[in-house]
Design a protein around this motif. Structure first.
Motif, PDB file in Angstrom:
ATOM      1  N   ALA A  77       0.830  -1.217   0.000  1.00 41.24           N
ATOM      2  CA  ALA A  77       0.000   0.000   0.000  1.00 41.24           C
ATOM      3  C   ALA A  77       0.859   1.260   0.000  1.00 41.24           C
ATOM      4  CB  ALA A  77      -0.932  -0.003   1.206  1.00 41.24           C
ATOM      5  N   GLU A  78       1.973   1.193   0.717  1.00 39.27           N
ATOM      6  CA  GLU A  78       2.867   2.350   0.856  1.00 39.27           C
ATOM      7  C   GLU A  78       3.471   2.794  -0.483  1.00 39.27           C
ATOM      8  OE1 GLU A  78       6.547   2.545   3.674  1.00 39.27           O
ATOM      9  OE2 GLU A  78       4.737   2.210   4.872  1.00 39.27           O
ATOM     10  N   VAL A  79       3.784   1.831  -1.342  1.00 37.04           N
ATOM     11  CA  VAL A  79       4.465   2.157  -2.613  1.00 37.04           C
ATOM     12  C   VAL A  79       3.548   1.960  -3.826  1.00 37.04           C
ATOM     13  CG1 VAL A  79       6.720   1.547  -1.665  1.00 37.04           C
ATOM     14  CG2 VAL A  79       5.420  -0.202  -2.903  1.00 37.04           C
ATOM     15  N   PHE A  80       2.270   1.686  -3.572  1.00 39.58           N
ATOM     16  CA  PHE A  80       1.362   1.256  -4.644  1.00 39.58           C
ATOM     17  C   PHE A  80       1.273   2.237  -5.823  1.00 39.58           C
ATOM     18  CE2 PHE A  80      -2.921   0.367  -6.445  1.00 39.58           C
ATOM     19  CZ  PHE A  80      -2.707  -0.959  -6.805  1.00 39.58           C
ATOM     20  N   PRO A  81       1.120   3.549  -5.592  1.00 37.35           N
ATOM     21  CA  PRO A  81       1.025   4.454  -6.757  1.00 37.35           C
ATOM     22  C   PRO A  81       2.255   4.374  -7.660  1.00 37.35           C
ATOM     23  CG  PRO A  81       0.249   5.572  -4.788  1.00 37.35           C
ATOM     24  CD  PRO A  81       0.880   4.283  -4.329  1.00 37.35           C
ATOM     25  N   ASP A  82       3.441   4.325  -7.071  1.00 36.84           N
ATOM     26  CA  ASP A  82       4.669   4.205  -7.867  1.00 36.84           C
ATOM     27  C   ASP A  82       4.719   2.857  -8.577  1.00 36.84           C
ATOM     28  OD1 ASP A  82       7.469   5.136  -8.571  1.00 36.84           O
ATOM     29  OD2 ASP A  82       7.954   3.286  -7.504  1.00 36.84           O
ATOM     30  N   MET A  83       4.371   1.808  -7.846  1.00 35.55           N
ATOM     31  CA  MET A  83       4.396   0.448  -8.399  1.00 35.55           C
ATOM     32  C   MET A  83       3.482   0.332  -9.614  1.00 35.55           C
ATOM     33  SD  MET A  83       3.153  -3.068  -6.493  1.00 35.55           S
ATOM     34  CE  MET A  83       4.526  -3.212  -5.359  1.00 35.55           C
ATOM     35  N   ILE A  84       2.272   0.855  -9.505  1.00 40.55           N
ATOM     36  CA  ILE A  84       1.305   0.639 -10.582  1.00 40.55           C
ATOM     37  C   ILE A  84       1.632   1.500 -11.810  1.00 40.55           C
ATOM     38  CG2 ILE A  84      -0.547   2.264  -9.936  1.00 40.55           C
ATOM     39  CD1 ILE A  84      -2.362  -0.434 -10.262  1.00 40.55           C
ATOM     40  N   GLN A  85       2.140   2.709 -11.578  1.00 41.96           N
ATOM     41  CA  GLN A  85       2.535   3.552 -12.714  1.00 41.96           C
ATOM     42  C   GLN A  85       3.685   2.926 -13.497  1.00 41.96           C
ATOM     43  OE1 GLN A  85       1.244   6.103 -14.148  1.00 41.96           O
ATOM     44  NE2 GLN A  85      -0.250   6.769 -12.648  1.00 41.96           N
ATOM     45  N   ARG A  86       4.601   2.272 -12.774  1.00 39.75           N
ATOM     46  CA  ARG A  86       5.794   1.696 -13.411  1.00 39.75           C
ATOM     47  C   ARG A  86       5.554   0.279 -13.910  1.00 39.75           C
ATOM     48  NH1 ARG A  86       9.895   1.874  -8.913  1.00 39.75           N
ATOM     49  NH2 ARG A  86      11.389   1.102 -10.446  1.00 39.75           N
ATOM     50  N   SER A  87       4.420  -0.340 -13.533  1.00 37.42           N
ATOM     51  CA  SER A  87       4.151  -1.741 -13.890  1.00 37.42           C
ATOM     52  C   SER A  87       3.025  -1.921 -14.886  1.00 37.42           C
ATOM     53  CB  SER A  87       3.800  -2.555 -12.636  1.00 37.42           C
ATOM     54  OG  SER A  87       4.809  -2.473 -11.670  1.00 37.42           O
ATOM     55  N   VAL A  88       2.058  -0.993 -14.899  1.00 34.76           N
ATOM     56  CA  VAL A  88       0.852  -1.169 -15.728  1.00 34.76           C
ATOM     57  C   VAL A  88       0.825  -0.114 -16.828  1.00 34.76           C
ATOM     58  CG1 VAL A  88      -1.672  -1.246 -15.749  1.00 34.76           C
ATOM     59  CG2 VAL A  88      -0.412  -2.139 -13.770  1.00 34.76           C
ATOM     60  N   PRO A  89       1.166  -0.496 -18.062  1.00 36.21           N
ATOM     61  CA  PRO A  89       1.143   0.480 -19.154  1.00 36.21           C
ATOM     62  C   PRO A  89      -0.262   1.022 -19.399  1.00 36.21           C
ATOM     63  CG  PRO A  89       1.542  -1.750 -19.988  1.00 36.21           C
ATOM     64  CD  PRO A  89       1.590  -1.834 -18.509  1.00 36.21           C
ATOM     65  N   GLY A  90      -0.369   2.330 -19.522  1.00 35.94           N
ATOM     66  CA  GLY A  90      -1.669   2.945 -19.796  1.00 35.94           C
ATOM     67  C   GLY A  90      -2.533   3.185 -18.579  1.00 35.94           C
ATOM     68  N   TYR A  91      -2.013   2.911 -17.375  1.00 33.87           N
ATOM     69  CA  TYR A  91      -2.844   2.995 -16.164  1.00 33.87           C
ATOM     70  C   TYR A  91      -3.456   4.393 -15.979  1.00 33.87           C
ATOM     71  CZ  TYR A  91      -4.387   2.618 -11.319  1.00 33.87           C
ATOM     72  OH  TYR A  91      -5.146   2.624 -10.172  1.00 33.87           O
ATOM     73  N   SER A  92      -2.629   5.441 -16.115  1.00 35.50           N
ATOM     74  CA  SER A  92      -3.159   6.791 -15.884  1.00 35.50           C
ATOM     75  C   SER A  92      -4.205   7.161 -16.933  1.00 35.50           C
ATOM     76  CB  SER A  92      -2.036   7.827 -15.837  1.00 35.50           C
ATOM     77  OG  SER A  92      -1.234   7.723 -16.980  1.00 35.50           O
ATOM     78  N   ASN A  93      -4.038   6.678 -18.173  1.00 34.74           N
ATOM     79  CA  ASN A  93      -5.063   6.909 -19.208  1.00 34.74           C
ATOM     80  C   ASN A  93      -6.382   6.252 -18.816  1.00 34.74           C
ATOM     81  OD1 ASN A  93      -2.317   6.812 -20.577  1.00 34.74           O
ATOM     82  ND2 ASN A  93      -3.543   7.750 -22.170  1.00 34.74           N
ATOM     83  N   ILE A  94      -6.293   5.000 -18.346  1.00 32.92           N
ATOM     84  CA  ILE A  94      -7.514   4.278 -17.949  1.00 32.92           C
ATOM     85  C   ILE A  94      -8.231   5.022 -16.825  1.00 32.92           C
ATOM     86  CG2 ILE A  94      -8.366   2.163 -16.844  1.00 32.92           C
ATOM     87  CD1 ILE A  94      -6.253   0.622 -18.484  1.00 32.92           C
ATOM     88  N   ILE A  95      -7.460   5.479 -15.839  1.00 27.96           N
ATOM     89  CA  ILE A  95      -8.065   6.199 -14.704  1.00 27.96           C
ATOM     90  C   ILE A  95      -8.780   7.460 -15.179  1.00 27.96           C
ATOM     91  CG2 ILE A  95      -7.539   7.550 -12.619  1.00 27.96           C
ATOM     92  CD1 ILE A  95      -7.558   4.530 -12.109  1.00 27.96           C
ATOM     93  N   SER A  96      -8.117   8.258 -16.019  1.00 29.56           N
ATOM     94  CA  SER A  96      -8.764   9.506 -16.453  1.00 29.56           C
ATOM     95  C   SER A  96      -9.968   9.216 -17.346  1.00 29.56           C
ATOM     96  CB  SER A  96      -7.765  10.437 -17.145  1.00 29.56           C
ATOM     97  OG  SER A  96      -7.218   9.839 -18.279  1.00 29.56           O
ATOM     98  N   MET A  97      -9.887   8.153 -18.166  1.00 29.72           N
ATOM     99  CA  MET A  97     -11.012   7.832 -19.054  1.00 29.72           C
ATOM    100  C   MET A  97     -12.181   7.199 -18.299  1.00 29.72           C
ATOM    101  SD  MET A  97      -8.964   6.540 -22.411  1.00 29.72           S
ATOM    102  CE  MET A  97      -7.476   7.412 -22.885  1.00 29.72           C
TER     103      MET A  97
END
Length: 243
Positions: free
Chosen positions: A25-45
């Motif tokens: 949980a502590e590192v999750f935002p960094d982990m998911i941005q660096r591990s899941v391609p397109g994650y921020s696009n999916i969130i905004s969409m």
């Protein structure tokens, strides 16, 4: 600002199965941005989809909400009056942080964050349900049951957003996209050791399906309209609409 994910940078003697604990949980935002391609696009969409699908006096469910990224995106984009967002996760560490994130932003749409198993949550009067990289962590036998329950709890015209890591029925394509995902993680600073240790821990708890399997399940649940709306390598998202 989240901490940088260095959980797997040193050799781990005994790799157990993956859990969404305090350390993750502590590192999750960094982990998911660096591990899941397109994650921020999916969130905004997901926010854009919420603007289209959320109707007055309805409920929105974010099932497997983790730290609440999709919930916040939905809440920023809801135009409809008298709605409520119900964000659910079974990880106490995620729920605690999610509540803090939600409370940090003022908005008129109320959010209830529940610590619960999504398989046991009633879905009622829903205009939008989000499963953002969540279904893949359920036992395969539970997946159809959950989709059936979501379909039954959606209003006509309501939508389900289903984001997942995919496997592929064409093994050549599958291998290519698997390798490109590894290139993506390397480019984001993960070492071979980090990539392999994380993969070993996820092996028994994250069982992926093909896009075709997801579409079959959605159709079986009752959705007449379901299609892939986003894909980057072996990650993507489908939208299914209840007629």
């Amino acid at each position: 600002m989240s901490d940088r994910d260095t959980l797997f940078s040193a050799p781990i003697d005994k790799l157990g199965d993956w859990t969404f604990d305090e350390r993750v949980a502590e590192v999750f935002p960094d982990m998911i941005q660096r591990s899941v391609p397109g994650y921020s696009n999916i969130i905004s969409m997901i926010g854009m989809l919420a603007g289209r699908f959320v109707t007055p006096e309805s409920q929105v469910y974010d099932l497997g909400c983790s730290l609440g990224a999709a919930t916040l995106s939905i809440r920023r984009n809801i135009q409809a009056e008298q709605c409520q967002i119900i964000a659910v996760d079974n990880s106490p560490a995620m729920v605690e942080r999610c509540r803090r994130h939600i409370d940090a932003f003022r908005a008129q749409t109320p959010v209830e964050v529940r610590e619960a198993d999504i398989r046991h949550v009633d879905i009622e009067n829903a205009s939008l349900v989000v499963l953002n990289f969540t279904l893949q962590f359920l036992e395969p036998d539970d997946r159809q049951r959950l989709l059936n329950k979501i379909y039954a709890g959606l209003r006509p015209g309501g939508a389900l957003v289903l984001s997942e890591k995919f496997s592929f029925e064409d093994s050549h394509v599958g291998e290519l996209l698997f390798n490109m995902h590894h290139d993506f993680k390397r480019a984001n600073g993960y070492s071979e050791l980090e990539i392999s240790q994380k993969r070993s821990m996820l092996e028994n708890v994250m069982l992926t399906d093909s896009v075709e399997t997801h579409k079959r399940r959605l159709k079986q649940a009752g959705f007449q309209h379901a299609e892939l709306w986003f894909q980057c390598f072996n990650f993507g998202s489908l939208v299914a609409v209840k007629a």
